[in-house]
Design a protein around this motif. Structure first.
Motif, PDB file in Angstrom:
ATOM      1  N   TRP A 129       0.802  -1.216   0.000  1.00 23.82           N
ATOM      2  CA  TRP A 129       0.000   0.000   0.000  1.00 23.82           C
ATOM      3  C   TRP A 129       0.842   1.277   0.000  1.00 23.82           C
ATOM      4  O   TRP A 129       0.326   2.367  -0.242  1.00 23.82           O
ATOM      5  N   MET A 135      -6.468   4.380   6.041  1.00 21.75           N
ATOM      6  CA  MET A 135      -7.756   3.725   6.205  1.00 21.75           C
ATOM      7  C   MET A 135      -8.626   4.581   7.129  1.00 21.75           C
ATOM      8  O   MET A 135      -8.129   5.134   8.121  1.00 21.75           O
ATOM      9  N   GLN A 157     -12.891   1.783   9.928  1.00 26.71           N
ATOM     10  CA  GLN A 157     -12.559   0.523   9.286  1.00 26.71           C
ATOM     11  C   GLN A 157     -11.314  -0.146   9.888  1.00 26.71           C
ATOM     12  O   GLN A 157     -10.954  -1.245   9.468  1.00 26.71           O
ATOM     13  N   LEU A 158     -10.666   0.526  10.857  1.00 26.26           N
ATOM     14  CA  LEU A 158      -9.432  -0.016  11.419  1.00 26.26           C
ATOM     15  C   LEU A 158      -9.662  -1.354  12.114  1.00 26.26           C
ATOM     16  O   LEU A 158      -8.903  -2.306  11.940  1.00 26.26           O
ATOM     17  N   ALA A 198     -10.810  -4.272   9.680  1.00 26.35           N
ATOM     18  CA  ALA A 198      -9.779  -4.900   8.849  1.00 26.35           C
ATOM     19  C   ALA A 198      -9.137  -6.099   9.526  1.00 26.35           C
ATOM     20  O   ALA A 198      -8.501  -6.927   8.853  1.00 26.35           O
ATOM     21  N   LEU A 239     -11.095  -5.128   2.550  1.00 24.14           N
ATOM     22  CA  LEU A 239     -11.754  -3.835   2.355  1.00 24.14           C
ATOM     23  C   LEU A 239     -11.497  -3.264   0.962  1.00 24.14           C
ATOM     24  O   LEU A 239     -12.130  -2.312   0.538  1.00 24.14           O
ATOM     25  N   ASP A 240     -10.518  -3.832   0.255  1.00 27.76           N
ATOM     26  CA  ASP A 240     -10.237  -3.383  -1.112  1.00 27.76           C
ATOM     27  C   ASP A 240     -10.031  -4.626  -1.978  1.00 27.76           C
ATOM     28  O   ASP A 240      -9.006  -5.292  -1.883  1.00 27.76           O
ATOM     29  N   LEU A 276      -0.980   4.105   7.045  1.00 24.89           N
ATOM     30  CA  LEU A 276      -1.446   3.210   8.115  1.00 24.89           C
ATOM     31  C   LEU A 276      -0.266   2.835   9.017  1.00 24.89           C
ATOM     32  O   LEU A 276       0.864   2.672   8.544  1.00 24.89           O
TER      33      LEU A 276
END
Length: 465
Positions: free
Chosen positions: A368, A404, A408-409, A412, A419-420, A454
């Motif tokens: 990422w 993020m 959503q932390l 995940a 999530l992606d 992140l």
């Protein structure tokens, strides 16, 4: 709390306290007993002296032809000649007047109260002793008897002594006694402390031997121990051997299970080649997911079998440096910064598990990141043995990627959650990291990074020194 309990339960302090309290009690009892015995002996000796002087007085006094008392009295103490000395003698005729009386020069005009025989009776030898106060206020002790002299004359004889002399002698003796016993008591405390510390020195050897086991220098408790500690050392070695057998048995069972499942899964994957594309894709994905699931739970079983082992150690710096070198080669366009504390402590984890979770997080960060990944290890301030819980070391992995949203932390970290969908993967990586860290009593969470992307915060148990 653990440190306070350790202090409160110190064996040295406990034994020394008991020995000191017992020594103080014993010395106080001995001091009081000796002082009391000395006072009793001093008072008995004092009465014997008075009695000897009394009969010396009797032998020195006689009745003359005129019926009066006479004689030369020499009692061998100048105090009987000194006024107001507390040493007096008196000889008089019972039922006589004051003219029928002989007294010591020290009496002068003093008067002594004489209690009646009803108040203080005579003993079988017709003697009695009683305390009284003369007209000058001196406390004295009187030895008295009555004797029938020549011609049937009944005479009363009294000899006195100062009570202050006895009290002063006892006080001086008690003072010296308490001083010497006090010095002896202080010396005894130091001797007891030295004896206790010297006697418990073998426990320090046991402690050092256990530290060698924790640090991996040796695998058994070895050394020359006293006869009382040898059974303890044997039990500790037996415990270590049993722990090693449990670990080896668990690893063997894990290997056997992995081997037995490898073939059926491989058969399933092989069968997908003859299936229609849609079916093959579905079966292949499920088989690989099953393979990962099996491997994951086999790893959990292995971790559970060895997480309490005293011999599990992993060099933190070595693993992080090696993984960072690998990631730099695999991702030449991404900058990897590694910051390690001086003398980074070892982790109380299996090396394979450390490499798996750190590798997982580094791969995720590299996937990422826009161009930079930062790895930072933060050692705890104090690492000590004897506490009920291992200290944790934080390892922070930051990337400068898109990050993020806050909501959503936590999502995940759920198993299989992706999530992606545009990025490859099964959604198991972060959940595996969280579960492995939890198995070792550690923690894992996601945060916002200072780099804009992140941050993965991994808290792992440190091997105590």
């Amino acid at each position: 709390m653990a440190d306070n309990n350790a202090k409160a339960q110190s064996l040295t302090a406990r034994v020394l306290t008991i020995a000191t309290v017992w020594a103080v009690i014993a010395l106080v009892v001995i001091a009081v007993l000796i002082s009391t015995l000395y006072r009793n002996n001093a008072e008995r000796a004092f009465r014997e002296v008075l009695l000897a002087r009394l009969y010396n007085l009797i032998n020195s006094v006689s009745v003359g032809e005129d019926g009066q008392l006479g004689g030369e009295v020499q009692l061998g103490d100048l105090g009987f000649s000194q006024p107001d000395s507390g040493l007096y003698w008196i000889a008089d005729i019972v039922d006589g007047d004051d003219t029928d009386r002989l007294t010591s020069p020290s009496m002068g005009t003093l008067q002594i109260d004489v209690p009646s025989a009803g108040e203080i009776p005579f003993n079988a030898r017709y003697e009695r002793f009683y305390p009284t106060i003369d007209s000058n206020g001196h406390e004295i002790v009187v030895a008295e008897t009555e004797i029938v002299l020549e011609g049937g004359t009944i005479a009363r004889f009294r000899v006195t002594g100062s009570q202050h002399a006895v009290d002063g002698d006892v006080a001086a003796f008690s003072h010296r006694l308490y001083l010497y016993l006090g010095l002896f008591g202080v010396l005894s405390v130091f001797v007891n402390g030295f004896a206790i510390l010297y006697g418990l020195r073998p426990l320090d050897a046991v402690k050092r031997a256990l530290e060698d086991i924790r640090t991996g220098k040796t695998e058994t408790l070895t050394g020359h121990f006293p006869r009382e500690i040898v059974p303890l050392a044997a039990e500790v070695n037996a415990l270590i051997d049993n722990n090693k057998r449990i670990v080896e048995r668990a690893r063997m069972q894990v290997g056997n299970l992995a081997h037995s499942l490898k073939t059926p899964i491989a058969v399933l994957l092989n069968e997908t080649r003859g299936m229609k594309p849609e079916q093959a894709t579905l079966v292949s994905e499920q088989a690989r997911a099953m393979q990962q699931q099996v491997q994951h739970y086999l790893d959990r079983a292995r971790i559970a079998a060895q997480q309490n082992s005293l011999l599990v150690r992993t060099d933190t710096a070595e693993v992080l440096e090696r993984l960072t070198r690998v990631m730099r080669r695999l991702n030449p366009d991404t900058e990897f910064d590694l910051a390690l504390p001086e003398g980074a402590p070892q982790l109380a984890m299996e090396q394979h598990d450390v490499e798996e979770i750190l590798g997982n997080l580094l791969e995720n960060a590299a996937k990422w990141a826009n161009g930079k990944v930062s790895i930072t290890a933060e050692a705890p301030e104090k690492i000590r043995s004897g506490s009920g819980q291992r200290p944790l070391m934080d390892i922070l992995i930051d990337d400068d990627g898109p990050g993020m949203p806050e909501d959503q932390l936590e999502e995940a970290l759920k198993r299989g959650k992706r999530l992606d969908e545009s990025k490859p993967g099964t959604g198991l990586g972060l959940s595996i990291v969280s579960e492995i860290a939890g198995e070792y009593k550690g923690a894992f969470k996601l945060e916002r990074s200072a780099l804009g992307g992140l941050r993965a915060r991994l808290s792992l148990p440190v091997a105590v020194r």
